[in-house]
Design a protein around this motif. Sequence first.
Motif, PDB file in Angstrom:
ATOM      1  N   VAL A  85     -31.804  12.923  54.698  1.00  0.00           N
ATOM      2  CA  VAL A  85     -30.663  12.542  55.547  1.00  0.00           C
ATOM      3  C   VAL A  85     -29.368  13.058  54.952  1.00  0.00           C
ATOM      4  CG1 VAL A  85     -29.297  10.579  56.367  1.00  0.00           C
ATOM      5  CG2 VAL A  85     -31.774  10.553  56.597  1.00  0.00           C
ATOM      6  N   TYR A  86     -29.190  12.884  53.641  1.00  0.00           N
ATOM      7  CA  TYR A  86     -27.954  13.324  53.000  1.00  0.00           C
ATOM      8  C   TYR A  86     -27.786  14.840  53.044  1.00  0.00           C
ATOM      9  CZ  TYR A  86     -27.559   8.587  51.026  1.00  0.00           C
ATOM     10  OH  TYR A  86     -27.453   7.245  50.858  1.00  0.00           O
ATOM     11  N   VAL A  87     -28.893  15.569  53.164  1.00  0.00           N
ATOM     12  CA  VAL A  87     -28.823  17.027  53.239  1.00  0.00           C
ATOM     13  C   VAL A  87     -28.672  17.505  54.685  1.00  0.00           C
ATOM     14  CG1 VAL A  87     -30.213  19.119  52.927  1.00  0.00           C
ATOM     15  CG2 VAL A  87     -30.015  17.479  51.077  1.00  0.00           C
ATOM     16  N   ALA A  88     -29.287  16.839  55.645  1.00  0.00           N
ATOM     17  CA  ALA A  88     -29.301  17.336  57.028  1.00  0.00           C
ATOM     18  C   ALA A  88     -28.151  16.817  57.894  1.00  0.00           C
ATOM     19  CB  ALA A  88     -30.626  16.967  57.686  1.00  0.00           C
ATOM     20  N   ALA A  89     -27.691  15.611  57.661  1.00  0.00           N
ATOM     21  CA  ALA A  89     -26.710  15.002  58.564  1.00  0.00           C
ATOM     22  C   ALA A  89     -25.319  15.654  58.502  1.00  0.00           C
ATOM     23  CB  ALA A  89     -26.626  13.508  58.316  1.00  0.00           C
ATOM     24  N   PRO A  90     -24.727  15.904  57.331  1.00  0.00           N
ATOM     25  CA  PRO A  90     -23.395  16.529  57.339  1.00  0.00           C
ATOM     26  C   PRO A  90     -23.339  17.906  58.000  1.00  0.00           C
ATOM     27  CG  PRO A  90     -23.771  15.474  55.244  1.00  0.00           C
ATOM     28  CD  PRO A  90     -25.075  15.434  55.981  1.00  0.00           C
ATOM     29  N   PRO A  91     -24.332  18.791  57.799  1.00  0.00           N
ATOM     30  CA  PRO A  91     -24.280  20.051  58.548  1.00  0.00           C
ATOM     31  C   PRO A  91     -24.366  19.842  60.061  1.00  0.00           C
ATOM     32  CG  PRO A  91     -25.751  20.284  56.690  1.00  0.00           C
ATOM     33  CD  PRO A  91     -25.385  18.834  56.773  1.00  0.00           C
ATOM     34  N   ALA A  92     -25.160  18.876  60.507  1.00  0.00           N
ATOM     35  CA  ALA A  92     -25.235  18.598  61.945  1.00  0.00           C
ATOM     36  C   ALA A  92     -23.887  18.125  62.469  1.00  0.00           C
ATOM     37  CB  ALA A  92     -26.314  17.548  62.223  1.00  0.00           C
ATOM     38  N   MET A  93     -23.216  17.296  61.699  1.00  0.00           N
ATOM     39  CA  MET A  93     -21.895  16.823  62.107  1.00  0.00           C
ATOM     40  C   MET A  93     -20.877  17.967  62.131  1.00  0.00           C
ATOM     41  SD  MET A  93     -21.702  13.236  60.026  1.00  0.00           S
ATOM     42  CE  MET A  93     -20.030  12.871  60.553  1.00  0.00           C
ATOM     43  N   ALA A  94     -20.905  18.821  61.106  1.00  0.00           N
ATOM     44  CA  ALA A  94     -19.956  19.938  61.041  1.00  0.00           C
ATOM     45  C   ALA A  94     -20.192  20.925  62.180  1.00  0.00           C
ATOM     46  CB  ALA A  94     -20.075  20.645  59.695  1.00  0.00           C
ATOM     47  N   GLY A  95     -21.448  21.233  62.441  1.00  0.00           N
ATOM     48  CA  GLY A  95     -21.754  22.140  63.550  1.00  0.00           C
ATOM     49  C   GLY A  95     -21.360  21.555  64.891  1.00  0.00           C
ATOM     50  N   GLY A  96     -21.584  20.261  65.060  1.00  0.00           N
ATOM     51  CA  GLY A  96     -21.176  19.604  66.298  1.00  0.00           C
ATOM     52  C   GLY A  96     -19.672  19.604  66.483  1.00  0.00           C
ATOM     53  N   ALA A  97     -18.940  19.345  65.418  1.00  0.00           N
ATOM     54  CA  ALA A  97     -17.474  19.352  65.502  1.00  0.00           C
ATOM     55  C   ALA A  97     -16.956  20.746  65.853  1.00  0.00           C
ATOM     56  CB  ALA A  97     -16.872  18.873  64.189  1.00  0.00           C
ATOM     57  N   PHE A  98     -17.539  21.766  65.236  1.00  0.00           N
ATOM     58  CA  PHE A  98     -17.110  23.131  65.528  1.00  0.00           C
ATOM     59  C   PHE A  98     -17.443  23.517  66.970  1.00  0.00           C
ATOM     60  CE2 PHE A  98     -17.429  27.731  65.569  1.00  0.00           C
ATOM     61  CZ  PHE A  98     -16.234  28.091  64.964  1.00  0.00           C
ATOM     62  N   ALA A  99     -18.654  23.170  67.398  1.00  0.00           N
ATOM     63  CA  ALA A  99     -19.056  23.499  68.771  1.00  0.00           C
ATOM     64  C   ALA A  99     -18.186  22.775  69.790  1.00  0.00           C
ATOM     65  CB  ALA A  99     -20.532  23.151  68.983  1.00  0.00           C
ATOM     66  N   LEU A 100     -17.801  21.555  69.491  1.00  0.00           N
ATOM     67  CA  LEU A 100     -16.914  20.819  70.397  1.00  0.00           C
ATOM     68  C   LEU A 100     -15.524  21.450  70.407  1.00  0.00           C
ATOM     69  CD1 LEU A 100     -16.723  18.337  72.250  1.00  0.00           C
ATOM     70  CD2 LEU A 100     -16.013  17.019  70.256  1.00  0.00           C
ATOM     71  N   PHE A 101     -15.058  21.928  69.258  1.00  0.00           N
ATOM     72  CA  PHE A 101     -13.732  22.529  69.176  1.00  0.00           C
ATOM     73  C   PHE A 101     -13.633  23.796  70.009  1.00  0.00           C
ATOM     74  CE2 PHE A 101     -10.230  24.852  67.234  1.00  0.00           C
ATOM     75  CZ  PHE A 101      -9.264  23.852  67.145  1.00  0.00           C
ATOM     76  N   VAL A 102     -14.722  24.563  70.077  1.00  0.00           N
ATOM     77  CA  VAL A 102     -14.699  25.813  70.845  1.00  0.00           C
ATOM     78  C   VAL A 102     -15.368  25.655  72.211  1.00  0.00           C
ATOM     79  CG1 VAL A 102     -14.539  27.297  68.817  1.00  0.00           C
ATOM     80  CG2 VAL A 102     -16.775  26.680  69.712  1.00  0.00           C
ATOM     81  N   PHE A 103     -15.637  24.417  72.598  1.00  0.00           N
ATOM     82  CA  PHE A 103     -16.180  24.078  73.923  1.00  0.00           C
ATOM     83  C   PHE A 103     -17.531  24.716  74.203  1.00  0.00           C
ATOM     84  CE2 PHE A 103     -11.471  24.457  74.553  1.00  0.00           C
ATOM     85  CZ  PHE A 103     -11.209  23.112  74.369  1.00  0.00           C
ATOM     86  N   GLN A 104     -18.396  24.735  73.217  1.00  0.00           N
ATOM     87  CA  GLN A 104     -19.747  25.270  73.405  1.00  0.00           C
ATOM     88  C   GLN A 104     -20.746  24.124  73.430  1.00  0.00           C
ATOM     89  OE1 GLN A 104     -20.794  28.409  73.972  1.00  0.00           O
ATOM     90  NE2 GLN A 104     -18.627  28.879  74.125  1.00  0.00           N
ATOM     91  N   ASN A 105     -21.472  23.989  74.511  1.00  0.00           N
ATOM     92  CA  ASN A 105     -22.538  23.007  74.648  1.00  0.00           C
ATOM     93  C   ASN A 105     -22.105  21.628  74.144  1.00  0.00           C
ATOM     94  OD1 ASN A 105     -24.962  21.879  75.229  1.00  0.00           O
ATOM     95  ND2 ASN A 105     -26.162  23.377  74.098  1.00  0.00           N
TER      96      ASN A 105
END
Length: 145
Positions: A85-105
Amino acid sequence: MRALTSAAIPSAEIRPARTILVLATILVLLVAGAAALRAPAAIADPDLARLLRFMAAMKGVFALAAFAACYWRLARPATPWRVAVYVAAPPAMAGGAFALFVFQNVALAAAGLHLGLFAVLAAALTDRDFLPDFPSRLNRPVDLD
């Protein structure tokens, strides 16, 4: 049975999880960036775009805080499911934040953000070693002098 401390565990056993966390975060951000360059999205309403970008920036701060907390926690031994969890969750959060910032999916971005946040919270709140000195601080007498 002797309790394991960070001094008892060689750093070579701890480092791979921290390295994987950093590399996974970089990889997820690169993939999200490539996806954003490949298919730029446009939002018709500028007010909605500002709101979504502000929300994405706030979620990015949450992802950065989760990354820092997980990186700090991975310096000591943890159970295998917590390490995952400590290895997988922060990258998922960072990718989600970036994708939301550029309006992708936006739906996938929100799923990554919220599932990552809930996973980190669940792992940290049930981890006795996340803040190992916290209960002992509460039981100490207060010196009022």
